[in-house]
Design a protein around this motif. Structure first.
Motif, short mmCIF file in Angstrom:
data_model
loop_
_atom_site.label_atom_id
_atom_site.label_comp_id
_atom_site.label_asym_id
_atom_site.label_seq_id
_atom_site.Cartn_x
_atom_site.Cartn_y
_atom_site.Cartn_z
N PRO A 1 17.65 3.27 69.53
CA PRO A 1 16.51 3.65 70.37
C PRO A 1 16.14 5.11 70.14
N HIS A 2 14.85 5.36 70.01
CA HIS A 2 14.36 6.74 69.81
C HIS A 2 13.00 6.87 70.46
N ASP A 3 12.66 8.08 70.83
CA ASP A 3 11.31 8.36 71.29
C ASP A 3 10.39 8.37 70.09
N GLU A 4 9.10 8.19 70.31
CA GLU A 4 8.14 8.15 69.23
C GLU A 4 8.10 9.44 68.43
N ASP A 5 8.24 10.60 69.06
CA ASP A 5 8.05 11.87 68.38
C ASP A 5 9.35 12.63 68.16
N THR A 6 10.41 11.93 67.82
CA THR A 6 11.68 12.61 67.59
C THR A 6 11.72 13.19 66.19
N ALA A 7 12.49 14.24 66.04
CA ALA A 7 12.65 14.88 64.73
C ALA A 7 13.64 14.09 63.90
N ASP A 8 13.62 14.29 62.57
CA ASP A 8 14.51 13.57 61.66
C ASP A 8 15.97 13.81 62.00
N ALA A 9 16.28 14.97 62.55
CA ALA A 9 17.67 15.29 62.88
C ALA A 9 18.23 14.35 63.96
N SER A 10 17.37 13.78 64.78
CA SER A 10 17.85 12.89 65.84
C SER A 10 18.10 11.46 65.34
N HIS A 11 17.66 11.16 64.13
CA HIS A 11 17.89 9.83 63.56
C HIS A 11 19.28 9.79 62.93
N PRO A 12 19.89 8.61 62.91
CA PRO A 12 21.23 8.50 62.30
C PRO A 12 21.18 8.78 60.80
N GLU A 13 22.29 9.20 60.25
CA GLU A 13 22.38 9.42 58.80
C GLU A 13 22.03 8.16 58.03
N VAL A 14 22.58 7.04 58.50
CA VAL A 14 22.31 5.75 57.86
C VAL A 14 21.85 4.78 58.95
N TRP A 15 20.62 4.28 58.80
CA TRP A 15 20.09 3.29 59.72
C TRP A 15 20.31 1.92 59.09
N THR A 16 20.82 0.97 59.85
CA THR A 16 21.02 -0.38 59.33
C THR A 16 20.35 -1.38 60.24
N GLY A 17 19.86 -2.44 59.64
CA GLY A 17 19.23 -3.51 60.39
C GLY A 17 19.50 -4.83 59.70
N ARG A 18 19.27 -5.91 60.42
CA ARG A 18 19.54 -7.23 59.88
C ARG A 18 18.60 -8.24 60.53
N ALA A 19 18.28 -9.27 59.78
CA ALA A 19 17.58 -10.43 60.33
C ALA A 19 18.34 -11.66 59.85
N THR A 20 18.47 -12.64 60.72
CA THR A 20 19.26 -13.83 60.42
C THR A 20 18.43 -15.08 60.68
N ASN A 21 18.67 -16.11 59.86
CA ASN A 21 18.02 -17.40 60.04
C ASN A 21 19.10 -18.48 60.03
N ARG A 22 19.45 -18.97 61.17
CA ARG A 22 20.51 -19.97 61.28
C ARG A 22 20.08 -21.35 60.77
N VAL A 23 18.77 -21.59 60.67
CA VAL A 23 18.28 -22.86 60.14
C VAL A 23 18.72 -23.05 58.69
N GLN A 24 18.86 -21.95 57.97
CA GLN A 24 19.29 -22.03 56.58
C GLN A 24 20.65 -22.71 56.45
N TRP A 25 21.51 -22.58 57.47
CA TRP A 25 22.82 -23.23 57.42
C TRP A 25 22.65 -24.75 57.36
N LEU A 26 21.64 -25.29 58.04
CA LEU A 26 21.39 -26.73 57.97
C LEU A 26 21.01 -27.16 56.57
N LEU A 27 20.18 -26.36 55.91
CA LEU A 27 19.81 -26.67 54.53
C LEU A 27 21.01 -26.56 53.60
N ALA A 28 21.89 -25.60 53.87
CA ALA A 28 23.11 -25.47 53.07
C ALA A 28 23.98 -26.72 53.23
N LEU A 29 24.01 -27.29 54.42
CA LEU A 29 24.77 -28.53 54.63
C LEU A 29 24.18 -29.68 53.80
#
Length: 184
Positions: free
Chosen positions: A5-33
């Motif tokens: 979470p960050h405010d809209e106008d934060t400086a780069d120093a307030s952001h983490p060194e490494v930002w990570t994100g993920r998206a998952t699709n569990r329906v793909q497991w059915l296709l794998a089956l």
């Protein structure tokens, strides 16, 4: 996925060194089956077959089932999820458990980033690593929010990822400190 979470106008120093994100699709497991079931059918045919039409037909059936099963299994497992990692110099996208396909984009090649609230597989022709001449390239593992990168070469690259607004804020903050077109 980590929440950043960050405010809209934060400086780069307030952001983490490494930002990570993920998206998952569990329906793909059915296709794998389904892929695993095709492979199991091919193995069952090979091991315990009462096939009387000749060995050529049996071999073609076994090979066809196993090949189709492998293609479906690995094709779907590659896009069960996508991981996005953003550090000070680049953005890296990795797909699935093996991390392939993978793409690394130096931030010096990025002209801008936008938040896309509604990215859907239907707009891109399905799930996976996609390319459409009029839209650019995308990694789509589910419908929902995403990040659209505008690259200096005129192309775009879209990634579906949770908390995409946060990713766009971090990218924009980092772009303010980079000279366009410089190699890192």
């Amino acid at each position: 996925m980590q929440d950043h979470p960050h405010d809209e106008d934060t400086a780069d120093a307030s952001h983490p060194e490494v930002w990570t994100g993920r998206a998952t699709n569990r329906v793909q497991w059915l296709l794998a089956l389904v892929g695993a079931a095709c492979m199991a059918l091919g193995i069952e045919l090979a091991v315990d077959s009462a096939w009387t039409s000749g060995t050529a037909a049996l071999v073609m059936s076994v090979v066809g089932c196993i090949a189709a099963g492998l293609l479906v299994l690995f094709g779907t497992l590659a896009f069960v999820h996508v991981d996005l990692k953003l550090d000070q110099e680049s953005l890296e996208v990795r797909c699935g458990h093996i991390g392939l396909p993978r793409r690394r984009i130096p931030l010096s090649h990025v002209a801008g980033a936008e938040f896309a609230p509604h990215v859907t597989p239907r707009h891109w022709g399905g799930w996976g690593y996609r390319w459409r001449p009029e839209k650019g390239t995308a990694v789509v593992v589910r419908r929902g929010e995403g990040v659209v990168l505008r690259l200096w070469d005129g192309h775009t690259f879209t990634i579906t990822v949770d908390n995409a607004e946060s990713a766009v804020r971090v990218i924009k903050a980092r772009l303010r400190t980079i000279t366009p077109g410089t190699a890192h």
